[in-house]
Write a protein that holds these residues in place. Sequence first.
Motif, PDB file in Angstrom:
ATOM      1  N   SER A 254       0.840  -1.200   0.000  1.00  0.00           N
ATOM      2  CA  SER A 254       0.000   0.000   0.000  1.00  0.00           C
ATOM      3  C   SER A 254       0.876   1.252   0.000  1.00  0.00           C
ATOM      4  O   SER A 254       2.096   1.179   0.214  1.00  0.00           O
ATOM      5  CB  SER A 254      -0.932   0.006   1.213  1.00  0.00           C
ATOM      6  N   ARG A 255       0.237   2.407  -0.248  1.00  0.00           N
ATOM      7  CA  ARG A 255       1.003   3.647  -0.380  1.00  0.00           C
ATOM      8  C   ARG A 255       0.219   4.827   0.194  1.00  0.00           C
ATOM      9  O   ARG A 255      -0.999   4.921   0.019  1.00  0.00           O
ATOM     10  CB  ARG A 255       1.323   3.922  -1.849  1.00  0.00           C
ATOM     11  N   ILE A 256       0.926   5.726   0.866  1.00  0.00           N
ATOM     12  CA  ILE A 256       0.359   6.998   1.325  1.00  0.00           C
ATOM     13  C   ILE A 256       1.232   8.131   0.813  1.00  0.00           C
ATOM     14  O   ILE A 256       2.450   8.034   0.803  1.00  0.00           O
ATOM     15  CB  ILE A 256       0.264   7.054   2.868  1.00  0.00           C
ATOM     16  N   GLU A 257       0.583   9.163   0.317  1.00  0.00           N
ATOM     17  CA  GLU A 257       1.269  10.408  -0.018  1.00  0.00           C
ATOM     18  C   GLU A 257       0.682  11.507   0.857  1.00  0.00           C
ATOM     19  O   GLU A 257      -0.516  11.779   0.799  1.00  0.00           O
ATOM     20  CB  GLU A 257       1.077  10.781  -1.494  1.00  0.00           C
ATOM     21  N   TRP A 258       1.526  12.110   1.673  1.00  0.00           N
ATOM     22  CA  TRP A 258       1.134  13.274   2.459  1.00  0.00           C
ATOM     23  C   TRP A 258       1.607  14.522   1.707  1.00  0.00           C
ATOM     24  O   TRP A 258       2.795  14.662   1.418  1.00  0.00           O
ATOM     25  CB  TRP A 258       1.777  13.275   3.835  1.00  0.00           C
ATOM     26  N   ILE A 259       0.699  15.452   1.435  1.00  0.00           N
ATOM     27  CA  ILE A 259       1.050  16.734   0.825  1.00  0.00           C
ATOM     28  C   ILE A 259       0.479  17.812   1.740  1.00  0.00           C
ATOM     29  O   ILE A 259      -0.726  18.062   1.755  1.00  0.00           O
ATOM     30  CB  ILE A 259       0.456  16.860  -0.594  1.00  0.00           C
ATOM     31  N   ILE A 260       1.337  18.418   2.534  1.00  0.00           N
ATOM     32  CA  ILE A 260       0.884  19.226   3.657  1.00  0.00           C
ATOM     33  C   ILE A 260       1.366  20.670   3.529  1.00  0.00           C
ATOM     34  O   ILE A 260       2.559  20.920   3.360  1.00  0.00           O
ATOM     35  CB  ILE A 260       1.399  18.651   5.001  1.00  0.00           C
ATOM     36  N   GLY A 261       0.424  21.602   3.643  1.00  0.00           N
ATOM     37  CA  GLY A 261       0.759  23.014   3.764  1.00  0.00           C
ATOM     38  C   GLY A 261       0.358  23.502   5.143  1.00  0.00           C
ATOM     39  O   GLY A 261      -0.807  23.865   5.359  1.00  0.00           O
ATOM     40  N   ASP A 262       1.296  23.471   6.085  1.00  0.00           N
ATOM     41  CA  ASP A 262       1.022  23.975   7.435  1.00  0.00           C
ATOM     42  C   ASP A 262       1.283  25.479   7.437  1.00  0.00           C
ATOM     43  O   ASP A 262       2.353  25.953   7.811  1.00  0.00           O
ATOM     44  CB  ASP A 262       1.921  23.258   8.463  1.00  0.00           C
ATOM     45  N   LEU A 263       0.269  26.242   6.999  1.00  0.00           N
ATOM     46  CA  LEU A 263       0.422  27.676   6.781  1.00  0.00           C
ATOM     47  C   LEU A 263      -0.427  28.496   7.736  1.00  0.00           C
ATOM     48  O   LEU A 263      -0.826  29.621   7.440  1.00  0.00           O
ATOM     49  CB  LEU A 263       0.061  28.009   5.329  1.00  0.00           C
ATOM     50  N   HIS A 264      -0.681  27.927   8.894  1.00  0.00           N
ATOM     51  CA  HIS A 264      -1.417  28.610   9.947  1.00  0.00           C
ATOM     52  C   HIS A 264      -0.661  29.861  10.390  1.00  0.00           C
ATOM     53  O   HIS A 264       0.568  29.917  10.345  1.00  0.00           O
ATOM     54  CB  HIS A 264      -1.599  27.626  11.110  1.00  0.00           C
ATOM     55  N   ASN A 265      -1.402  30.881  10.835  1.00  0.00           N
ATOM     56  CA  ASN A 265      -0.791  32.153  11.232  1.00  0.00           C
ATOM     57  C   ASN A 265      -0.479  32.251  12.721  1.00  0.00           C
ATOM     58  O   ASN A 265       0.115  33.243  13.156  1.00  0.00           O
ATOM     59  CB  ASN A 265      -1.695  33.320  10.828  1.00  0.00           C
ATOM     60  N   GLY A 266      -0.903  31.262  13.502  1.00  0.00           N
ATOM     61  CA  GLY A 266      -0.639  31.282  14.932  1.00  0.00           C
ATOM     62  C   GLY A 266       0.282  30.144  15.339  1.00  0.00           C
ATOM     63  O   GLY A 266       0.917  29.495  14.506  1.00  0.00           O
ATOM     64  N   ASN A 267       0.362  29.896  16.634  1.00  0.00           N
ATOM     65  CA  ASN A 267       1.210  28.813  17.132  1.00  0.00           C
ATOM     66  C   ASN A 267       0.729  27.469  16.594  1.00  0.00           C
ATOM     67  O   ASN A 267      -0.465  27.210  16.504  1.00  0.00           O
ATOM     68  CB  ASN A 267       1.219  28.800  18.657  1.00  0.00           C
ATOM     69  N   THR A 268       1.698  26.622  16.263  1.00  0.00           N
ATOM     70  CA  THR A 268       1.396  25.384  15.538  1.00  0.00           C
ATOM     71  C   THR A 268       2.183  24.212  16.102  1.00  0.00           C
ATOM     72  O   THR A 268       3.386  24.313  16.319  1.00  0.00           O
ATOM     73  CB  THR A 268       1.759  25.538  14.047  1.00  0.00           C
ATOM     74  N   LEU A 269       1.482  23.108  16.327  1.00  0.00           N
ATOM     75  CA  LEU A 269       2.112  21.835  16.679  1.00  0.00           C
ATOM     76  C   LEU A 269       1.503  20.777  15.772  1.00  0.00           C
ATOM     77  O   LEU A 269       0.315  20.458  15.883  1.00  0.00           O
ATOM     78  CB  LEU A 269       1.857  21.487  18.148  1.00  0.00           C
ATOM     79  N   THR A 270       2.287  20.248  14.834  1.00  0.00           N
ATOM     80  CA  THR A 270       1.788  19.180  13.970  1.00  0.00           C
ATOM     81  C   THR A 270       2.763  18.015  13.982  1.00  0.00           C
ATOM     82  O   THR A 270       3.970  18.193  14.114  1.00  0.00           O
ATOM     83  CB  THR A 270       1.570  19.649  12.523  1.00  0.00           C
ATOM     84  N   ASP A 271       2.216  16.833  13.846  1.00  0.00           N
ATOM     85  CA  ASP A 271       3.004  15.603  13.842  1.00  0.00           C
ATOM     86  C   ASP A 271       2.386  14.661  12.821  1.00  0.00           C
ATOM     87  O   ASP A 271       1.243  14.231  12.976  1.00  0.00           O
ATOM     88  CB  ASP A 271       2.994  14.982  15.248  1.00  0.00           C
ATOM     89  N   THR A 272       3.134  14.361  11.759  1.00  0.00           N
ATOM     90  CA  THR A 272       2.643  13.524  10.663  1.00  0.00           C
ATOM     91  C   THR A 272       3.468  12.246  10.612  1.00  0.00           C
ATOM     92  O   THR A 272       4.675  12.294  10.419  1.00  0.00           O
ATOM     93  CB  THR A 272       2.751  14.280   9.323  1.00  0.00           C
ATOM     94  N   LYS A 273       2.813  11.102  10.788  1.00  0.00           N
ATOM     95  CA  LYS A 273       3.539   9.840  10.969  1.00  0.00           C
ATOM     96  C   LYS A 273       2.962   8.740  10.093  1.00  0.00           C
ATOM     97  O   LYS A 273       1.750   8.517  10.069  1.00  0.00           O
ATOM     98  CB  LYS A 273       3.455   9.430  12.443  1.00  0.00           C
ATOM     99  N   SER A 274       3.850   8.048   9.384  1.00  0.00           N
ATOM    100  CA  SER A 274       3.472   6.869   8.599  1.00  0.00           C
ATOM    101  C   SER A 274       4.057   5.628   9.260  1.00  0.00           C
ATOM    102  O   SER A 274       5.252   5.600   9.586  1.00  0.00           O
ATOM    103  CB  SER A 274       4.000   6.979   7.168  1.00  0.00           C
ATOM    104  N   ILE A 275       3.220   4.617   9.436  1.00  0.00           N
ATOM    105  CA  ILE A 275       3.650   3.351  10.020  1.00  0.00           C
ATOM    106  C   ILE A 275       3.601   2.304   8.915  1.00  0.00           C
ATOM    107  O   ILE A 275       2.524   1.875   8.491  1.00  0.00           O
ATOM    108  CB  ILE A 275       2.742   2.945  11.193  1.00  0.00           C
ATOM    109  N   LEU A 276       4.775   1.914   8.424  1.00  0.00           N
ATOM    110  CA  LEU A 276       4.870   1.004   7.286  1.00  0.00           C
ATOM    111  C   LEU A 276       4.918  -0.430   7.797  1.00  0.00           C
ATOM    112  O   LEU A 276       5.973  -1.055   7.915  1.00  0.00           O
ATOM    113  CB  LEU A 276       6.103   1.349   6.438  1.00  0.00           C
ATOM    114  N   LYS A 277       3.749  -0.980   8.082  1.00  0.00           N
ATOM    115  CA  LYS A 277       3.658  -2.329   8.631  1.00  0.00           C
ATOM    116  C   LYS A 277       3.886  -3.394   7.574  1.00  0.00           C
ATOM    117  O   LYS A 277       4.469  -4.433   7.842  1.00  0.00           O
ATOM    118  CB  LYS A 277       2.272  -2.528   9.251  1.00  0.00           C
ATOM    119  N   GLY A 278       3.389  -3.121   6.360  1.00  0.00           N
ATOM    120  CA  GLY A 278       3.375  -4.167   5.350  1.00  0.00           C
ATOM    121  C   GLY A 278       4.622  -4.216   4.495  1.00  0.00           C
ATOM    122  O   GLY A 278       5.310  -3.211   4.289  1.00  0.00           O
TER     123      GLY A 278
END
Length: 434
Positions: A254-278
């Motif tokens: 299987s496949r995941i593509e994350w395309i992320i624009g974290d363009l928030h104007n205030g304080n930001t906490l983001t965490d993007t995680k892929s778990i490649l089990k297969g």
Amino acid sequence: MSTPTTSFDREAAARIARSKNEPAWLVEWRENAADLAAKLELPKPEKMPLHRWTLDQYGTNRPGNVVTSVSDLPAAITELLPQDEKGTLIVQHNSSVVFTRLSDELKAQGVVLSSLEEAARTHEDLLRKHFMTLYAKDEHKMAALHAALWNGGVFLYVPKNVVIEEPIQALLFADDAEATFMPHILVIADQHSGVSFVEQVATLLPSTEATLLHNSAVEVFAKPGAKVRYASVHHMDASAIDVTYRRATLDNDSRIEWIIGDLHNGNTLTDTKSILKGNGSTSNSMIITVGRGSQRMSITTQAVHFGRSSESDMITRAVMKEEATAIINGVTKIEHGATKANGQQTEKVLMLSPKARGDANPILLIDEDDVKAGHAASVGQVNPDQVYYLMSRGISKTEAERLIIHGFLDPVVSEIPLEGLREQLHRILERKLG
């Protein structure tokens, strides 16, 4: 006007669930999460003191008005939507989903698109099997708060062998600073299915001292052979705080593509995680962010390899202006037994001010010998040679720098699978970089 909630307990969580006629198991779920929230500590991202952020204004339940036509939505929402009146779409306004559009053709193929709250009643088995299994409610205080207070949200199920050609769009919008705004997005792509999901989070908040807390979560399940493309653009007002945890688990091939624009104007906490089990699973993460003013940002991207011959690639690009601070973390972990795995990552930070700060922290954790892994990280200013070259062609210094910065970010922007959102993203970047 009501005061945003700054504390709650087990009983308050149960009242929220019962007010929405949620099933008994979900009432108990929220109660247990409330108990955990009172005990657990805040997450501890590196060099980012979250205890200084206003994270205790959880808001009150402010549902939007359900409509049957896009034209009946508030103008501030319709301005953010594509002109295509036939595309698949779901809209959350403040604390609830107010509009859903899914074609009869997709319904006939078994595709399900609804609020997560509705899915708790109509697809209980699927929801209970997957909900908050990747992002656990006992992970930390913010996770427990999300588990207790989540609202609206999106549930997308794509059946086996169904490939959806056109992107599915979700708009999560808030214009009430005192509303609880904690959506949860759950995407389940069954065997050999395919889907592109585009999430946009936006606000139009009045001038107020209240802090809107966007405490959200995304869980993506890619079953064997499934292909998921997840694009996300966050652009909220500076008075909001963005806390977003994204998780994906990948089965064989299987496949995941994350395309992320974290363009928030205030304080930001983001965490993007892929778990490649297969075995043979792949993950490609592309993330951009722009910091300005006195923003504080923690942007983490992770890939954890369990499957043999699994591959991950992570690219993060940040532009820092004025007095903004960003901590950019890339974590590639290859577990024992993940032979032939390949994990690569690149973090690049472009500094536009001597007072701005950007830290790039590439981390490799390797517990297997027969693998490939690599990283690259850089923090620097706009290349003066590039500026000089463009100026020698008659371009002003300001325009030359603007072109270089947009070129720096374009590898991610160009991958957004909706033309209208790509154009909007360019406008957001012009405002943030102007």
